[in-house]
Design an enzyme around this catalytic site. Structure first.
Site, PDB file in Angstrom:
ATOM      1  N   TRP A 101       5.584 -14.255  21.348  1.00  0.00           N
ATOM      2  CA  TRP A 101       6.678 -13.794  20.482  1.00  0.00           C
ATOM      3  C   TRP A 101       7.359 -14.968  19.816  1.00  0.00           C
ATOM      4  O   TRP A 101       7.723 -14.896  18.634  1.00  0.00           O
ATOM      5  CB  TRP A 101       7.654 -12.918  21.273  1.00  0.00           C
ATOM      6  CG  TRP A 101       6.976 -11.687  21.770  1.00  0.00           C
ATOM      7  CD1 TRP A 101       6.662 -11.389  23.062  1.00  0.00           C
ATOM      8  CD2 TRP A 101       6.442 -10.611  20.980  1.00  0.00           C
ATOM      9  NE1 TRP A 101       5.986 -10.199  23.117  1.00  0.00           N
ATOM     10  CE2 TRP A 101       5.839  -9.696  21.866  1.00  0.00           C
ATOM     11  CE3 TRP A 101       6.422 -10.334  19.613  1.00  0.00           C
ATOM     12  CZ2 TRP A 101       5.216  -8.515  21.423  1.00  0.00           C
ATOM     13  CZ3 TRP A 101       5.808  -9.164  19.178  1.00  0.00           C
ATOM     14  CH2 TRP A 101       5.223  -8.273  20.067  1.00  0.00           C
ATOM     15  N   ASP A 170      16.154 -14.767  20.788  1.00  0.00           N
ATOM     16  CA  ASP A 170      15.507 -13.465  20.905  1.00  0.00           C
ATOM     17  C   ASP A 170      15.633 -13.057  22.378  1.00  0.00           C
ATOM     18  O   ASP A 170      14.985 -13.645  23.246  1.00  0.00           O
ATOM     19  CB  ASP A 170      14.034 -13.589  20.490  1.00  0.00           C
ATOM     20  CG  ASP A 170      13.255 -12.298  20.694  1.00  0.00           C
ATOM     21  OD1 ASP A 170      13.824 -11.319  21.208  1.00  0.00           O
ATOM     22  OD2 ASP A 170      12.051 -12.286  20.344  1.00  0.00           O
ATOM     23  N   LYS A 194      13.481  -2.128  25.538  1.00  0.00           N
ATOM     24  CA  LYS A 194      13.127  -2.591  26.886  1.00  0.00           C
ATOM     25  C   LYS A 194      14.294  -2.358  27.845  1.00  0.00           C
ATOM     26  O   LYS A 194      14.159  -1.630  28.815  1.00  0.00           O
ATOM     27  CB  LYS A 194      12.723  -4.048  26.851  1.00  0.00           C
ATOM     28  CG  LYS A 194      11.477  -4.246  25.979  1.00  0.00           C
ATOM     29  CD  LYS A 194      11.234  -5.678  25.660  1.00  0.00           C
ATOM     30  CE  LYS A 194      10.257  -5.843  24.510  1.00  0.00           C
ATOM     31  NZ  LYS A 194       8.953  -5.206  24.744  1.00  0.00           N
TER      32      LYS A 194
HETATM   33  C1  LIG Z   1      10.458 -11.128  23.355  1.00  0.00           C
HETATM   34  C2  LIG Z   1      10.029 -10.174  22.291  1.00  0.00           C
HETATM   35  N1  LIG Z   1      10.371 -10.408  21.019  1.00  0.00           N
HETATM   36  C3  LIG Z   1      10.013  -9.574  20.031  1.00  0.00           C
HETATM   37  C4  LIG Z   1       9.254  -8.446  20.276  1.00  0.00           C
HETATM   38  C5  LIG Z   1       8.855  -7.555  19.142  1.00  0.00           C
HETATM   39  O1  LIG Z   1       9.705  -6.464  19.127  1.00  0.00           O
HETATM   40  P1  LIG Z   1       9.544  -5.269  18.096  1.00  0.00           P
HETATM   41  O2  LIG Z   1       8.361  -4.492  18.516  1.00  0.00           O
HETATM   42  O3  LIG Z   1      10.848  -4.535  18.243  1.00  0.00           O
HETATM   43  O4  LIG Z   1       9.389  -5.850  16.736  1.00  0.00           O
HETATM   44  C6  LIG Z   1       8.885  -8.152  21.585  1.00  0.00           C
HETATM   45  C7  LIG Z   1       8.086  -6.936  21.872  1.00  0.00           C
HETATM   46  O5  LIG Z   1       7.581  -6.713  22.927  1.00  0.00           O
HETATM   47  C8  LIG Z   1       9.274  -9.041  22.609  1.00  0.00           C
HETATM   48  O6  LIG Z   1       8.910  -8.807  23.877  1.00  0.00           O
END
Ligand SMILES: Cc1ncc(COP(=O)(O)O)c(C=O)c1O
Length: 358
Positions: A101, A170, A194
């Protein structure tokens, strides 16, 4: 009967909250319609979103220096929104690369033509730890970190202190899982799906001094100021998701807030970590000091045994224990709402499985 849901997201929600939503689903508190059917401009819905935002502020102990908004497009849209909004010409977007991510976030800064610098990375050891030292570029616009790495199972244990340099985090997979010192952050964002609700909404917390820095020449929807100035109502927000988030936050408050939640999360995670630490059969993949309370990846002696483990757990109502497809192995996600009983049940099964298969 409900299963033990170890999904990495969308993930388990508190059963009490689901029951509350069900009670209010068709006729919300005697208003004669569902929250899903309400105008976002109605006084009733305004009350719902105001209450949700008030809960965010209360739980995180936010000062008036912070704006709280809800957005759409997932955490992934923030990957490009952040450099667009906050990285001015001549500045450099700084990132810590702690895995998938984080890597997606830094790639977006490059994609939109910003200068990007990797201040630290744990790629040398397959993202099994959190780098302890960050070497920033000249003229940093900000440093972006991923406080919990959902796929690799690493987590920052303390809040970084960058002084004047904006820290952007994030927190998609560990938001509201423990107390944090919000003052250290210029911006925090998280996809809801989550720890705080269903998919469809992103929670963003932005320090007011950052708002003044926003590039004014952006398409309206891509400018954070649009959403701040209109209190998340520039366009139709994800009304139902925000409502559910409000109910989950209320549940967190009823549980005693983030200190109590963290205590429970430690107790739950220890069911698994105690096994990983004492077993010659299961193997944790993260260095002990950086391991996550939320996502716990582990390996078994062979891939065949991992397949058998995942199949047997599924037959016993323990779902979603397969590791992310990019890394394999197993992963148990232990978000706030996962009942203690689910952690216990998994731990007991693991001991039994080890006995039978080693
Ligand atoms: C740490 C992290 N950042 C970003 C995301 C992406 O999130 P989204 O699906 O809401 O774009 C995730 C998805 O699992 C994640 O675990």
């Amino acid at each position: 009967m409900r299963v033990h849901n170890f999904s990495a997201g969308p993930a388990v929600l508190p059963e009490e909250v689901l029951a509350e939503i069900q009670r209010d689903l068709v006729d919300y508190k005697g208003y004669g319609l569902s929250v899903m059917e309400m105008s976002h401009r109605s006084a009733v819905y305004q009350g719902i979103i105001d209450d949700t935002i008030a809960s965010v502020k209360e739980i995180l102990n936010l000062s008036d220096d912070y704006e709280v908004i809800f957005l759409q497009g997932g955490a992934s849209s923030q990957f490009y929104m952040i450099p667009l909004n906050f990285c001015a010409d001549g500045q450099v977007a700084n990132y810590v690369n702690t895995g998938t991510w984080a890597a997606k976030a830094l790639k977006e800064a490059k994609n939109i033509g910003k200068k990007m610098h990797i201040a630290a990375s744990s790629e040398d050891k397959d993202f099994t730890y959190i780098p302890k030292e960050n070497i920033l570029s000249e003229n940093p616009a900000y440093l972006h970190i991923t406080t919990n790495n959902t796929i690799r199972g690493t987590e920052y244990k303390t809040d970084l202190d960058l002084g004047e340099i904006p820290l952007i985090a994030d927190m998609s997979s560990n938001i509201m899982s423990k107390p944090i010192d919000v003052k250290k952050y210029a911006m925090i964002y998280a996809g809801a799906q989550k720890n705080i609700g269903p998919a469809g909404a992103v929670l963003a917390i932005i320090r007011k001094d950052m708002v003044a820095k926003i590039n004014p020449n952006l398409p309206t929807m891509m400018n954070y100021k649009t959403h701040i100035d209109k209190d998340s109502m520039f366009n139709t927000p994800p009304t139902f998701s925000i409502y559910v988030i409000g109910r989950v936050l209320n549940w967190i408050k009823q549980k005693g807030g983030l200190e109590a939640i963290e205590k429970m999360n430690i107790e739950k995670a220890n069911y698994l970590y105690n096994i990983l630490d004492s077993s010659n059969f299961y193997r944790g993949t993260v260095v002990p000091e950086d391991r996550s309370l939320m996502n716990i990846p582990f390996r078994l002696p062979t891939e065949d045994l991992e397949k058998k483990f995942i199949a047997e757990t599924a037959r016993k109502g323990m779902l979603n224990l397969k590791g992310h497809r990019s890394v394999g192995g197993c992963r148990a996600s232990f978000y706030n709402s996962l009942p203690m009983e689910s952690a216990q049940t998994l731990a007991e099964f693991m001991l039994e499985f080890e006995k039978k298969n080693s």
